[in-house]
Design a protein around this motif. Structure first.
Motif, short mmCIF file in Angstrom:
data_model
loop_
_atom_site.label_atom_id
_atom_site.label_comp_id
_atom_site.label_asym_id
_atom_site.label_seq_id
_atom_site.Cartn_x
_atom_site.Cartn_y
_atom_site.Cartn_z
N GLY A 78 4.25 -0.31 -16.15
CA GLY A 78 4.33 -1.49 -17.01
C GLY A 78 4.02 -2.76 -16.24
N LYS A 79 4.83 -3.77 -16.46
CA LYS A 79 4.60 -5.07 -15.85
C LYS A 79 5.02 -5.11 -14.38
N ALA A 80 5.76 -4.13 -13.93
CA ALA A 80 6.27 -4.20 -12.56
C ALA A 80 5.21 -3.90 -11.53
N LEU A 81 4.47 -2.82 -11.72
CA LEU A 81 3.56 -2.36 -10.68
C LEU A 81 2.16 -2.25 -11.24
N ALA A 82 1.19 -2.80 -10.51
CA ALA A 82 -0.21 -2.71 -10.91
C ALA A 82 -1.04 -2.23 -9.73
N THR A 83 -2.00 -1.37 -10.01
CA THR A 83 -2.93 -0.92 -8.99
C THR A 83 -4.09 -1.91 -8.93
N VAL A 84 -4.30 -2.50 -7.76
CA VAL A 84 -5.32 -3.52 -7.59
C VAL A 84 -6.62 -2.93 -7.05
N VAL A 121 12.00 -2.43 -14.95
CA VAL A 121 10.72 -2.05 -15.52
C VAL A 121 10.04 -1.08 -14.57
N GLY A 122 9.43 -0.05 -15.13
CA GLY A 122 8.72 0.91 -14.29
C GLY A 122 9.56 2.09 -13.89
N THR A 130 0.86 -1.17 0.00
CA THR A 130 0.00 0.00 0.00
C THR A 130 0.90 1.22 0.00
N GLY A 131 0.41 2.31 -0.58
CA GLY A 131 1.21 3.52 -0.64
C GLY A 131 0.40 4.70 -1.12
N GLU A 132 0.85 5.88 -0.81
CA GLU A 132 0.11 7.10 -1.12
C GLU A 132 0.18 7.44 -2.60
N SER A 133 -0.96 7.90 -3.13
CA SER A 133 -1.01 8.28 -4.54
C SER A 133 -2.15 9.26 -4.76
N GLU A 134 -1.80 10.54 -4.88
CA GLU A 134 -2.73 11.60 -5.27
C GLU A 134 -4.04 11.59 -4.48
N GLY A 135 -3.93 11.60 -3.16
CA GLY A 135 -5.09 11.74 -2.30
C GLY A 135 -5.71 10.45 -1.84
N VAL A 136 -5.26 9.32 -2.35
CA VAL A 136 -5.77 8.02 -1.92
C VAL A 136 -4.58 7.11 -1.60
N VAL A 137 -4.88 5.96 -0.97
CA VAL A 137 -3.83 4.99 -0.64
C VAL A 137 -4.26 3.64 -1.21
N PRO A 138 -3.83 3.33 -2.44
CA PRO A 138 -4.26 2.08 -3.10
C PRO A 138 -3.52 0.86 -2.57
N VAL A 139 -4.05 -0.31 -2.97
CA VAL A 139 -3.34 -1.57 -2.85
C VAL A 139 -2.64 -1.82 -4.19
N PHE A 140 -1.33 -2.08 -4.12
CA PHE A 140 -0.54 -2.34 -5.31
C PHE A 140 -0.02 -3.78 -5.31
N LYS A 141 0.34 -4.23 -6.52
CA LYS A 141 0.95 -5.54 -6.70
C LYS A 141 2.21 -5.34 -7.54
N LEU A 142 3.35 -5.82 -7.03
CA LEU A 142 4.63 -5.59 -7.69
C LEU A 142 5.26 -6.92 -8.09
N ASP A 143 5.60 -7.06 -9.37
CA ASP A 143 6.32 -8.21 -9.88
C ASP A 143 7.81 -7.99 -9.60
N LEU A 144 8.37 -8.79 -8.70
CA LEU A 144 9.75 -8.56 -8.25
C LEU A 144 10.76 -8.77 -9.38
N ALA A 145 10.54 -9.75 -10.22
CA ALA A 145 11.49 -9.98 -11.32
C ALA A 145 11.49 -8.81 -12.28
N ALA A 146 10.30 -8.28 -12.61
CA ALA A 146 10.22 -7.14 -13.51
C ALA A 146 10.82 -5.90 -12.86
N ALA A 147 10.59 -5.72 -11.56
CA ALA A 147 11.15 -4.57 -10.87
C ALA A 147 12.67 -4.64 -10.87
N ALA A 148 13.21 -5.84 -10.66
CA ALA A 148 14.66 -6.01 -10.65
C ALA A 148 15.27 -5.72 -12.01
N ALA A 149 14.49 -5.95 -13.08
CA ALA A 149 14.98 -5.69 -14.43
C ALA A 149 14.86 -4.22 -14.82
#
Length: 721
Positions: free
Chosen positions: A393-399, A374-375, A353-372
């Motif tokens: 991109g493939k690294a971070l998605a807002t759920v 992406v994003g 979870t993290g702050e984003s423009e007035g709201v705090v969403p649930v995010f999902k992060l692909d660790l392999a893509a983040a390490a490469a």
């Protein structure tokens, strides 16, 4: 309850200008401060190991007794009615499931207890059993994977703690009583940091981690000889490896007298007490904290800061590899301030979870893509409904994006979290990691909320300082009628590096402010988080100028968009840094009919008495021994010659974060100048007004001050507790 989040303020105007839009609503009543204390407050959700059930806490307050009780509750992740697990008149907290899912450990101070102890209760029936009570409270229980023992934190008096045998524990109790009974009350120090929030750090206390064996209720000291607190805040922050052999612990590695900036590091130590602590983040001279082991135990994640003081920097998630000892960044390319972080069971995905423009969403992060990498461009984009998540991109998605999501937990095939909005307190939610919409599991406050006439809530954007787009929240009063004229209350948030969230508040509740008939706004002015780190850090050493410009331009924008706002009936109110801004407004404009300054950083000199002294000289414009001109430029009291506006000053006497001299000095100057002013001091409150009766009276004082100067009446009578 009528409540909608509209995509932009201009749309809400069209809705609000429609004739008699609320006429079909059932009769309801305005919210009162008492309603805030009637709400049931949920916290600490923890999933069972198989992810099928959740234990969580529910706190209930008594206004008459001025006290609270907190119980443990259970609910199935698939839904159904929640079941109360504990019913003692106590404050039960920190629930933790046993590895086999049959028991829950928790902390509580029950009848007859001298301090908070460790308890274990069977999930399917039976009474809670007290496992351990020590002179100081037991905290933060975590199970070993075989279910035979738990690791907990506690506090000791190091000079008499010895090896924590029976005689040593009695010696601690004896010294505690001597200190409590002593008529000598002096607090003496040569440390730079000697207080924290509302307590002194001069009693020479130390933290310890203990391994508690359930079979015979004995314990082993895992940190023998440790002679200070793990963190001066009092927090005990650790995780246990999946194999139960290692503990990762956050420790302040800066020794007394704490003259240098505090530096929290991650230490590893054996879970059986057979070895010593090892610092695995020594290369970083700023904070490393909140360790979380990966499911395979081969690495752990933690939060890292690179600047050793509070400056608007975003914490980033880093990884420590236990085999190589190497530390590498995980979210360095993502321009978000992440909060909760949890591994998916396969260890390949992070839930955040993290702050984003007035709201705090649930995010999902692909660790392999983040390490490469992406994003790399994953930065919030002003006005974007997805806040830049698509760019990740493939690294971070807002759920899930609605409202404010916190207290994330992931186990088995489930994800749970708490979620609230400006118009609804926290309730428990669950979602299927494979996809699908979140499911709301609890409805503890629905009946009470349904009785309340809560106005429409809407986000808006406008051009602020430097021509940059600035975000705000607008809350309308109950039964808003666009044909009537309304006062405006401009709330100013604290921090300074925080964000106005779409979130329920038990203190500065915008609906309570709006209830007497005010249009209320919060502005995420420069320095706010959730809009990129550069935006957050933009006010370092210039606390006053751009935030003030944002607030004034917000006022102009709202008056243009809502011509029924009365320009002669406007008030500015804030607390902490928001109080700083209230004092800054006081010295820079007379546009407001009144000002409310709670716990305000009103005088840069007085703030050198803060409990968190590291960093203030670096961010408040200048140091009195190096750059007095810069310091005075950003000092609200330097502009006292311009003070004209009637001002209410409120402060807690036990406020060590913003010492209450700040409030007394501002009030003294206003009185000497003949400016209408009122002082309210709470001798037993800290930075926040936390007890029900004081909080209700605090609200009445603010509503009464607004009413005196804006021509309205409080929604409650003056309390006579």
């Amino acid at each position: 309850m009528r409540r909608h989040h509209l995509p932009a303020l201009i749309v809400s105007f069209a809705v609000l200008l429609a004739p008699a839009w609320a006429s079909a609503q059932p009769a309801k009543r305005p919210i009162t401060p008492q309603d805030l204390w009637a709400m049931k407050r949920l916290g600490s959700p923890a999933l069972s190991p198989d992810g099928t059930r959740v234990v969580f806490t529910v706190q209930e307050w008594s206004i008459d007794k001025n006290t609270s009780t907190t119980s443990l509750w259970l609910i199935d992740v698939k839904g159904g009615e929640p079941r109360r697990l504990t019913s003692a008149k106590a404050n039960d907290g920190s629930p933790a499931w046993s590895p086999d899912g049959t028991r829950i450990a928790f902390t509580s101070r029950r009848e007859g207890d001298q301090a908070g102890g460790l308890y274990v209760i069977p999930v399917n029936g039976g009474e809670a059993e007290k496992i351990l009570e020590l002179p100081y409270s037991v905290t933060s229980p975590k199970w070993l994977p075989d279910g035979t023992a738990l690791i907990v934190g506690t506090t000791v008096i190091p000079e008499v703690a010895g090896t924590l045998q029976k005689d040593d524990v009695e010696a601690i109790r004896k010294e505690m009583k001597r200190r409590q009974d002593s008529k000598m009350t002096a607090k003496v120090t040569e440390d730079r940091q000697y207080r924290y929030f509302d307590r002194y750090l001069t009693d020479n206390l130390a933290h310890r981690l203990l391994l508690v064996k359930l079979a015979d209720k004995s314990f082993v000291d895992l940190t023998p000889g440790f002679d200070r607190l793990f963190q001066n805040s009092g927090s005990v922050d650790f995780d246990v490896a999946p194999d139960g052999k290692t503990v990762a612990l956050t420790v302040n590695s800066t020794p007394r007298p704490f003259r240098e900036h505090l530096n929290h590091d991650i230490y590893l130590l054996p879970a059986d007490g057979s070895g010593t602590m090892k610092n695995v983040t020594p290369e970083n001279k700023a904070d490393d904290s909140s360790p979380v082991f990966a499911p395979d135990g081969g690495s752990l994640l933690y939060n890292r800061m690179k600047i050793p003081y509070y400056s608007g920097e975003f914490p980033k998630v880093w990884r420590h590899d236990l085999a190589s000892g190497k530390n590498t960044p995980v979210t360095e390319a993502l321009d978000f301030a992440f909060e909760s972080v949890a591994f998916a069971p396969d260890g390949k995905t992070l839930w955040l979870t993290g702050e984003s423009e007035g709201v705090v969403p649930v995010f999902k992060l692909d660790l392999a893509a983040a390490a490469a990498g992406v994003g790399a461009a994953a930065k919030p984009e002003a006005g974007s409904p997805l806040a830049g998540a698509a760019a990740a991109g493939k690294a971070l998605a807002t759920v899930h994006r609605e409202g404010t999501s916190t207290a994330l937990d992931v186990r088995g095939g489930a994800v749970v979290f708490l979620n609230d909005t400006t118009s609804r307190p926290n309730e428990l939610f669950a979602l299927d990691p494979a996809g699908g919409e979140p499911r709301r599991l609890t409805h503890f406050n629905d009946d009470l909320v349904a009785q309340l006439d809560l106005g429409l809530v809407s986000p808006y954007w406008f051009a602020g300082a430097r021509g940059e787009r600035i975000h705000g929240w607008l809350v309308y009063p109950p039964s808003y009628d666009p044909r009537k004229t309304y006062p405006l209350v401009q709330l100013m948030h604290g921090g300074p590096h925080t964000m106005n969230r779409d979130s329920w508040s038990y203190r500065w509740n915008t609906h309570v402010f709006a209830a007497p008939g005010y249009v209320v706004t919060w502005v995420n002015r420069h320095g706010s988080t959730g809009f990129g780190e550069a935006f957050s850090r933009s006010i370092v050493n210039q606390w006053g100028e751009m935030p003030f410009e944002d607030i004034m331009k917000s006022t102009d924008h709202l008056r243009q968009q809502l011509p029924n706002l009365d320009p002669k009936r406007m008030c500015a109110a804030g607390a902490s840094y928001g109080g700083y801004m209230a004092a800054w407004v006081l010295g820079h404009t007379d546009r407001f009919a009144c000002i409310i300054d709670h716990a305000g950083v009103n005088n840069s000199y007085a703030q050198y008495a803060t409990d968190a002294p590291h960093g203030f000289p670096e961010v408040m414009g200048g140091k009195p021994w190096e750059n007095l001109e810069g310091m005075q430029r950003e000092n609200p009291m330097f502009y006292a010659s311009n003070f004209k506006t009637p001002t209410l000053v409120l402060h807690g006497e036990k406020d060590y974060r913003v010492p209450y001299g700040n409030g007394l000095e501002l009030y003294g100057v206003l009185q000497a100048m003949g400016v209408p002013s009122r002082l309210v001091v709470f001798p037993d409150e800290n930075h926040w007004i936390l007890s029900p009766q004081n909080a209700i009276y605090w609200h009445w004082e603010m509503q009464n001050w607004l009413g005196r100067h804006l021509g309205t009446k409080p929604v409650i009578e003056k309390p006579t507790f």
